[in-house]
Write an enzyme that holds these catalytic residues in place. Structure first.
Site, PDB file in Angstrom:
ATOM      1  N   ASP A 355     -80.358  13.533  65.706  1.00 28.38           N
ATOM      2  CA  ASP A 355     -80.704  12.122  65.824  1.00 28.38           C
ATOM      3  C   ASP A 355     -82.183  11.913  65.510  1.00 28.38           C
ATOM      4  O   ASP A 355     -83.039  12.690  65.952  1.00 28.38           O
ATOM      5  CB  ASP A 355     -80.398  11.662  67.258  1.00 28.38           C
ATOM      6  CG  ASP A 355     -80.711  10.202  67.483  1.00 28.38           C
ATOM      7  OD1 ASP A 355     -80.039   9.361  66.878  1.00 28.38           O
ATOM      8  OD2 ASP A 355     -81.634   9.912  68.273  1.00 28.38           O
ATOM      9  N   GLU A 392     -80.403  13.042  60.582  1.00 29.81           N
ATOM     10  CA  GLU A 392     -80.487  11.603  60.412  1.00 29.81           C
ATOM     11  C   GLU A 392     -81.919  11.361  59.928  1.00 29.81           C
ATOM     12  O   GLU A 392     -82.859  11.435  60.725  1.00 29.81           O
ATOM     13  CB  GLU A 392     -80.235  10.867  61.728  1.00 29.81           C
ATOM     14  CG  GLU A 392     -80.283   9.359  61.557  1.00 29.81           C
ATOM     15  CD  GLU A 392     -80.136   8.600  62.864  1.00 29.81           C
ATOM     16  OE1 GLU A 392     -79.474   7.546  62.867  1.00 29.81           O
ATOM     17  OE2 GLU A 392     -80.689   9.062  63.891  1.00 29.81           O
TER      18      GLU A 392
END
Length: 714
Positions: A355, A392
């Site tokens: 993330d 990401e």
């Protein structure tokens, strides 16, 4: 505010003879030699106590007198697995320098493999009084109001043999452990919403029938609700608020205290079905938030050693969550890599989705460096280098948008793919950028020694509209989140097909279903690695909510009630994934180069509607809404598991996003003697409306907003 030594509450210790020195590494709590060895890092502490908590809440403090390499450690005899514990850290409380040691606050072990409880009294968890930047340290004891660590037993259920699915064959399915099974009627109620629920044959049967090879789990590392959610009696359903990087989230266990064993059982069940397990990891911030947040772990041990700080002791926030882990700190590098090795090794995980991964390449919060200490430590680790590593590639700042900029071993969520495909099918972009996305995004990855499968292609993800909502809403409808619809992005690139939200208009419903098939077909037929979201294949809706992070209810849970529309889309999706699996030319592991194949044709050719190859000027026609893509399968560079090259049929993909029908001429006979319609998005199940074979230079009509795939048999 500066207090050089905040030894609030004093210190209670056992006789020194009862505490053995032990070793500094590995960090955490480990049962050995008739007791448990505790080891935690703090370069600023002046004293550290491990606090043993009895079943009745009584506390026994033991001072760790050994300090080696900044690690406080000691072996406490007689302690056994199952023991609840925490730490109290004595040392400087100097907010101007970001130092917030406060022994009144009991701290979770950063390396705990099991965490129990949650914040029940937010005021007691705060390390300060009044102003977080200038107020004095709080003397309120937080014991009983915050989570505790638990000494775990080593080992457990065998996690099975890792499937090691080649990346080019992978189809990723993003799901939430709780939300996927919470409403599943064939799973026993006690197991719904748990690790064992996902391990249940009914859940695995859906995954295998669908044909996905890899599940990507939303955060399963122990997380804690943010103060803003606690104050309004809400919860962080998604889990992007980590507390413990080595502990499975306890809320997903069917039996309290068995989360480690149940997680391993889940992994084993998925591995037995030849399905990989990736987990979404959040090594960019923690649940402690900014300076006004609670002191329950990292902040109390050594805040500047874990978090980025600016002048005056304030935290640097490039995550949008109040704090940012310092990717340049040796403590953070060690914590992240130790955590990843634990999950990849003892917990059997096959890979990770990182993330806001750009933060991991911004030590000090500065410019992005693909060779930063943390990113390099991950890719050079002998265990982690074999795992699937997916970034990401952005954070909460403009400087952090790094799509295409990660190093050679990293796959990336391709946000440009998502945006381009959404725009094309709603009629808002031409075909120039679309061609790059269909063919593996060579403009982003080919110059970095990467492969097309390192482009993780997606249309939808947990964050944003579901597939159904993407074709049903122009605007977000997040009122239920309690933030007056201010949260969530306004850049959805969606189109409601003529009515906002639910409708009974048959023409609008027909168009929405076709648009969904267009989007899914584009995703699965594109070169790269497709990722889809649980429930999209069954026509799941969130009622237009594009940020349901705090809704642990039916809005977020997968709906297993069967509907005609859901069954039709499920069948279409199964057909797509089966087609991809059986057609190596549609999932090639190398970029197209225009090379000549054994058939005498280039490996990739782009066509205009008139059957002629696209000219350079055609790519700059902003009104162009139709594109033909020919893939020669005679030398597709796909390989068997043993490494042998395989050949395939050739394929012609015709895509038309215009609002009116268009006549298309098929290419010259040099590309093949016949064209067989194979997939057609104008029909609910994808079967061709007219399956008749076609000759070269034949003309056919493409319906408005439709996709047709034709096979040229070898």
């Amino acid at each position: 505010m500066s207090v050089s030594d905040a030894k609030i509450g004093g210190m209670a210790t056992r006789p020194e003879s009862e505490v053995l020195a032990g070793r500094p590494f590995p960090l955490g709590a480990h049962a050995e030699a008739g007791g448990v060895r505790f080891a935690v890092t703090s370069h600023v502490a002046e004293a550290v106590e491990v606090c043993l908590i009895d079943d009745d809440g009584a506390e026994k403090r033991v001072e760790l007198t050994e300090r080696t390499f900044g690690v406080w450690h000691g072996l406490v005899p007689g302690v056994t697995p199952g023991q609840r514990y925490g730490f109290r850290v004595h040392g400087p409380y100097d907010t101007g320098r970001g130092l917030r040691c406060n022994p009144a606050k009991i701290l979770v072990d950063p390396y705990a493999r099991q965490i129990t409880g949650k914040i029940t009294d937010l005021d007691a968890a705060l390390g300060y009084v009044g102003d977080p930047m200038h107020g004095p340290p709080s003397a309120v004891d937080s014991l009983g109001s915050v989570p505790l660590s638990v000494v775990s037993s080593p080992g457990g259920a065998d996690t099975g043999v890792k499937p090691e699915v080649p990346f080019e064959e992978a189809v990723i399915y993003e799901l939430h452990v709780k939300g996927f099974t919470k409403n599943h009627p064939e799973i026993p109620e006690k197991l719904r919403g748990t690790y064992l629920g996902l391990a249940h044959p009914a859940a695995i049967e859906h995954l295998t029938r669908l044909g996905v090879t890899t599940v990507e789990l939303l955060p399963v590392q122990a997380f804690q609700d943010e103060p803003s959610l606690i104050q309004r009696n809400a919860s962080n359903y998604w889990g992007y608020s980590p507390l413990g990087y080595c502990a499975p989230h306890a809320g997903y266990a069917s039996e309290p205290g068995r989360e480690v064993q149940e997680f391993r059982t889940m992994v084993a069940a998925l591995h037995a079905a030849n399905i990989e397990v990736l987990i979404d990891v959040v090594y960019n911030h923690t649940c402690e938030g900014g300076p006004g947040g609670p002191t329950i772990c990292f902040r109390g041990f050594d805040a500047p050693g874990y978090y980025l700080h600016a002048g005056g002791g304030s935290t640097v926030d490039i995550t949008g969550c109040g704090n940012t882990l310092d990717a340049g700190s040796p403590q953070v590098v060690r914590l992240v890599t130790d955590s990843l090795r634990y999950w990849a090794g003892e917990m059997g995980v096959d890979g990770f989705r990182f993330d806001l991964a750009s933060t991991m390449g911004r030590p000090g919060g500065g410019f992005f460096d693909r060779d930063s200490a943390l990113l390099t430590a991950i890719t050079t680790d002998p265990l982690l280098c074999r795992a699937k590593l997916i970034a990401e590639p952005w954070d909460a700042t403009g400087d952090g948008y790094r799509v295409g900029d990660f190093g050679v071993q990293w796959a990336e969520w391709n946000g440009r793919y998502r945006d381009t495909v959404r725009d094309f099918w709603r009629g808002h972009t031409s075909v120039r950028d679309l061609a790059y996305r269909l063919s593996g995004s060579s403009d982003l990855y080919a110059d970095d020694l990467r492969r097309p499968w390192q482009s993780i292609n997606f249309i939808t993800a947990h964050d944003g509209f579901t597939l159904r909502d993407l074709v049903s809403y122009n605007d977000k409808h997040n009122e239920e989140n309690g933030e007056d619809n201010r949260d969530g992005t306004n850049d959805n690139r969606s189109w409601n097909c003529g009515a906002e939200g639910e409708t009974t208009d048959p023409e609008i419903l027909k168009l929405r279903a076709k648009q969904a098939r267009n989007l899914l077909a584009t995703l699965v037929l594109s070169t790269g690695t497709p990722m889809m979201v649980a429930g999209d294949e069954m026509w799941r809706t969130q009622g237009g909510n594009n940020n349901a992070y705090c809704l642990d209810n039916a809005v977020s849970w997968v709906d297993w009630d069967r509907t005609d529309a859901g069954e039709a889309l499920l069948g279409f999706t199964q057909r797509l994934i089966e087609l991809r699996a059986s057609s190596p030319a549609l999932r090639q592991p190398e970029f197209f180069e225009g090379r000549t194949t054994p058939s005498g044709n280039p490996d990739l050719v782009w066509f205009r509607p008139d059957g002629q190859e696209m000219a350079e000027t055609d790519w700059f026609d902003e009104g162009r809404r139709t594109l033909g893509m020919f893939i020669d399968g005679s030398n597709c560079l796909s390989r068997t598991r043993e490494g042998e090259l395989v050949s395939d049929d050739s394929w012609l993909l015709l895509m038309h996003a215009g609002a009116d029908p268009i006549t298309v001429t098929l290419p010259h006979e040099r590309y093949g003697p016949s064209y067989e319609p194979f997939l057609d998005t104008t029909t609910p199940d994808g079967s061709p409306a007219d399956p008749s074979g076609l000759l070269p230079r034949s003309k056919l009509t493409l319906e408005p907003r439709s996709l047709l795939l034709l096979r040229l048999p070898r």
